[in-house]
Design a protein around this motif. Structure first.
Motif, short mmCIF file in Angstrom:
data_model
loop_
_atom_site.label_atom_id
_atom_site.label_comp_id
_atom_site.label_asym_id
_atom_site.label_seq_id
_atom_site.Cartn_x
_atom_site.Cartn_y
_atom_site.Cartn_z
N PRO A 1 0.72 -1.23 0.08
CA PRO A 1 0.16 0.10 -0.09
C PRO A 1 0.80 1.15 -0.01
O PRO A 1 0.11 2.40 -0.67
N LEU A 2 1.97 1.31 0.50
CA LEU A 2 2.72 2.40 0.74
C LEU A 2 4.10 2.51 -0.46
O LEU A 2 4.85 3.34 -0.68
N GLY A 3 3.99 1.59 -1.55
CA GLY A 3 4.81 1.49 -2.64
C GLY A 3 4.42 2.32 -3.70
O GLY A 3 3.18 2.64 -4.14
N LEU A 4 5.35 2.90 -4.33
CA LEU A 4 4.93 3.79 -5.63
C LEU A 4 6.08 3.39 -6.79
O LEU A 4 7.23 3.35 -6.60
N LYS A 5 5.56 3.14 -7.63
CA LYS A 5 6.07 3.03 -9.21
C LYS A 5 6.15 4.03 -9.99
O LYS A 5 5.43 4.95 -10.03
N THR A 6 7.55 4.48 -10.32
CA THR A 6 7.60 5.64 -11.03
C THR A 6 8.93 5.43 -12.05
O THR A 6 9.87 4.83 -11.81
N ASP A 7 8.81 6.13 -13.12
CA ASP A 7 10.14 5.92 -14.18
C ASP A 7 11.02 7.26 -14.02
O ASP A 7 11.87 7.40 -14.82
N ALA A 8 10.94 7.86 -12.73
CA ALA A 8 11.80 8.96 -12.34
C ALA A 8 13.09 8.40 -12.07
O ALA A 8 13.20 7.28 -10.94
N PRO A 9 14.46 8.77 -12.42
CA PRO A 9 15.54 8.39 -11.93
C PRO A 9 15.69 8.65 -10.33
O PRO A 9 15.14 9.56 -9.82
N MET A 10 16.47 8.03 -9.65
CA MET A 10 16.92 8.29 -8.35
C MET A 10 17.31 9.73 -8.02
O MET A 10 17.11 10.04 -6.82
N ASP A 11 18.11 10.10 -8.88
CA ASP A 11 18.60 11.45 -8.75
C ASP A 11 17.69 12.40 -8.57
O ASP A 11 17.38 13.57 -7.64
N VAL A 12 16.45 12.31 -9.37
CA VAL A 12 15.21 13.29 -9.41
C VAL A 12 14.38 12.80 -7.99
O VAL A 12 14.03 13.99 -7.44
N ILE A 13 14.53 11.71 -7.69
CA ILE A 13 13.71 11.36 -6.46
C ILE A 13 14.40 12.10 -5.37
O ILE A 13 13.62 12.81 -4.54
N TRP A 14 15.67 11.79 -5.17
CA TRP A 14 16.32 12.63 -3.93
C TRP A 14 16.26 13.96 -4.03
O TRP A 14 16.19 14.59 -3.24
N ASP A 15 16.15 14.59 -5.17
CA ASP A 15 16.09 16.22 -5.39
C ASP A 15 14.82 16.49 -4.99
O ASP A 15 14.60 17.66 -4.09
#
Length: 592
Positions: free
Chosen positions: A474-488
């Motif tokens: 339920p807390l999982g999120l699928k995205t095609d954003a790269p990890m550097d964008v996620i951390w930004d």
């Protein structure tokens, strides 16, 4: 030679022959009703029955109904096409060459193109099997026979009985077990369910592996639902399915598949698991990669239509086709996973790649490594896992059809609430994004307050990427954003929600020390909620009762220590029934 063949057949018949049914007293049995089937269960737990698997059985029935419908449509389309074009003088090699060209072309395109090319190869594979059937019948245009189903590990026979009584258009159902008590129970239950069950279901005493090996390409549907790992059955199972047929496979050894025993997982499935938040989805992808590996040994390949993680197991539904050309694409569908031990960032490295020149396509090893020795975000080392199946694990068209069918006959599914919720969530998943992020895990790394899922989804969408939920968590999120964008995005969040100072060597401190390249926007995005969420459709319903989980193997003595599994009332009832009797000591079966 003829005499030798007759002796061999007689020996096989003797081995397949089930023991004669002993007389029994109905007072020793409890009648269990599920769907339209009823079975007799002995109080001594002689034959395995798991009430929790009602979700599994309902999902299988839903998929089988859709499969039969689509199988008929494919046959009709091929028949009409053949009537228009007429018979062609093409042999198997030309069909194989066409399949190879189609399958290599789709790997340079998107996943939608991949599905389209797979449909072409599916039609060709179905055409081959139909030609074989027509030759056997001695007809120019073979009529489509009712699909035959093999339940390789039947135990009480409940699943086979439900298939026969509830799925329209189904043919013969063969229920196997290598335990005499289970076969006797199965035959007793077949008779107990009346004429329909007696005419469609047959029970045999046999080793499932030997039976499937001696019946190659004979069943449209093969169902594997073992108590534990299915790995020992996969090699024979992929050979017994007809071209275009369906293999249904369950794995309940989740501790192994999810990283608890990585070396055991590698020995059984040929893949090393990682203990990330996405471990259950990785378990699905490891199982798919393992099935593909076994299929490739016989110039076959798989096309997943639905892959589900529910309760304490994973369940996959794949179609199997034969094509030496299309089989070459397998390395393009598999990837290794690099997971940072500090911040849990993960990256995928495909095993293979293609290079096209003019009209030819070359298959080459994938470029690597995709990550440096140390994580570019937090400076920690990587763990490497896999290979896993990194292609889509669902066919969204199938999921939509299955969900519509389930909703149209909700009264016929005892576990309707659960399977409709799972299918609804799957229908909204991003099909081309392997694995997922955990928002709470990201915040735990940074030691910050967690944004709501809607706010985080909006930030990702505003940055120009896609995002969805996952049925696994339920807390999982699928995205095609790269990890550097996620951390930004998370750095921008922490700017407005400051955190306490942490030791500089921690992963979160290293990540926050860098300035964000992307300036995230947390304005509410239109697509931040899925349609199901917007309509408040339940997607993760609670368990229907307490002690919902896997039950004891057959033959185990049930004592008070099993109250956590069965519930104290069930344990007391069984103990009272067995009072004064000697408990069974023989372990009779480990199948479902």
């Amino acid at each position: 030679m003829g005499g030798t063949d007759e002796k061999t057949r007689e020996e096989e018949n003797k081995q397949m022959e089930a023991p004669k049914m002993a007389p029994f007293d109905l007072n020793d049995f409890t009648i269990i009703k599920e769907g339209e089937a009823e079975i007799l269960m002995h109080a001594k737990n002689e034959v395995f029955f798991n009430k929790t698997q009602v979700n599994n059985r309902d999902m299988s029935i839903a998929v089988m109904r859709t499969f039969i419908s689509k199988y008929k449509q494919e046959h009709e389309a091929l028949s009409s096409k053949r009537m228009k074009t007429g018979p062609k003088a093409s042999d198997a090699s030309s069909i194989e060459a066409e399949a190879a060209m189609d399958s290599t072309t789709h790997n340079e395109k998107s996943n939608d193109a991949c599905n389209a090319s797979e449909e072409i190869s599916q039609d060709e594979a179905s055409s081959i099997s139909e030609k074989q059937a027509s030759h056997q019948d001695g007809k120019c245009h073979g009529e489509l026979k009712q699909p035959r189903v093999l339940e390789a590990l039947s135990a009480s026979g409940l699943r086979a009985l439900r298939y026969a009584r509830e799925v329209d258009g189904i043919g013969q159902v063969v229920a196997l077990d290598n335990d005499k008590v289970s076969v006797e129970a199965c035959r007793r239950n077949i008779k107990f369910n009346g004429s329909v069950a007696c005419s469609k279901v047959e029970s045999h005493l046999a080793d499932a592996r030997v039976y499937m090996l001696t019946h190659p390409k004979e069943f449209e549907v093969v169902d594997l639902d073992p108590y534990g790992s299915p790995s020992v059955f996969l090699d024979s199972a992929v050979q017994s399915v007809v071209d275009g047929g369906m293999l249904m496979c369950t794995a309940t050894d989740m501790a192994v598949l999810c990283g608890g025993n990585g070396e055991v997982c590698y020995s059984k499935y040929g893949s090393y698991p990682l203990r990330g938040k996405y471990c259950h989805e990785m378990a699905l992808r490891i199982l798919l990669a393992c099935i593909e590996s076994h299929a490739n040994r016989y110039k076959r390949y798989i096309v997943p239509v639905l892959s589900v993680q529910m309760d304490f197991y994973v369940r996959v539904f794949v179609r199997i086709y034969s094509s030496a050309g299309a089989m070459k694409n397998t390395p393009l569908k598999l990837s290794y996973v690099y997971q940072c031990i500090g911040c849990d960032s993960f990256h995928l490295q495909p095993i293979g790649r293609t290079v096209s020149k003019n009209t030819s396509i070359r298959y080459l090893p994938g470029f690597g490594p995709v990550v440096p020795q140390e994580c570019s975000d937090c400076g920690k080392k990587y763990n490497m896992g896999g290979p896993i199946w990194s292609a889509p694990i669902h066919d969204q068209e199938w999921v939509t059809s299955i969900l519509a069918d389930v909703k149209s006959m909700k009264d016929r599914y005892p576990a309707y609430d659960r399977i409709s919720a799972v299918l609804t969530t799957i229908s909204e998943e991003l099909p081309d994004v392997p694995l997922f992020l955990s928002l709470h895990n990201l915040c735990a790394t940074l030691k910050c307050t967690s944004p709501s899922a809607v706010i985080f989804r909006s930030a990702v969408i505003n940055a120009g990427y896609r995002i969805s939920g996952t049925h696994v968590n339920p807390l999982g999120l699928k995205t095609d954003a790269p990890m550097d964008v996620i951390w930004d995005i998370m750095r921008c969040w922490v700017k407005t929600h400051p955190v306490k100072a942490q030791p500089p060597d921690q992963a979160g401190s290293v990540i926050l020390a860098k300035k964000p390249v992307l300036q995230a926007s947390f304005a509410r995005a239109v697509a931040s909620l899925s349609k199901a969420q917007a309509k408040k459709v339940p997607r993760f319903p609670p368990n229907p009762e307490r002690h919902w989980g896997p039950k004891l193997r057959a033959g185990r003595k049930i004592t008070n220590k099993h109250a956590s599994l069965l519930g104290p009332e069930a344990v007391n009832g069984i103990n009272n029934h067995e009072e004064g009797e000697e408990p069974p000591t023989k372990q009779t079966t480990i199948s479902r």
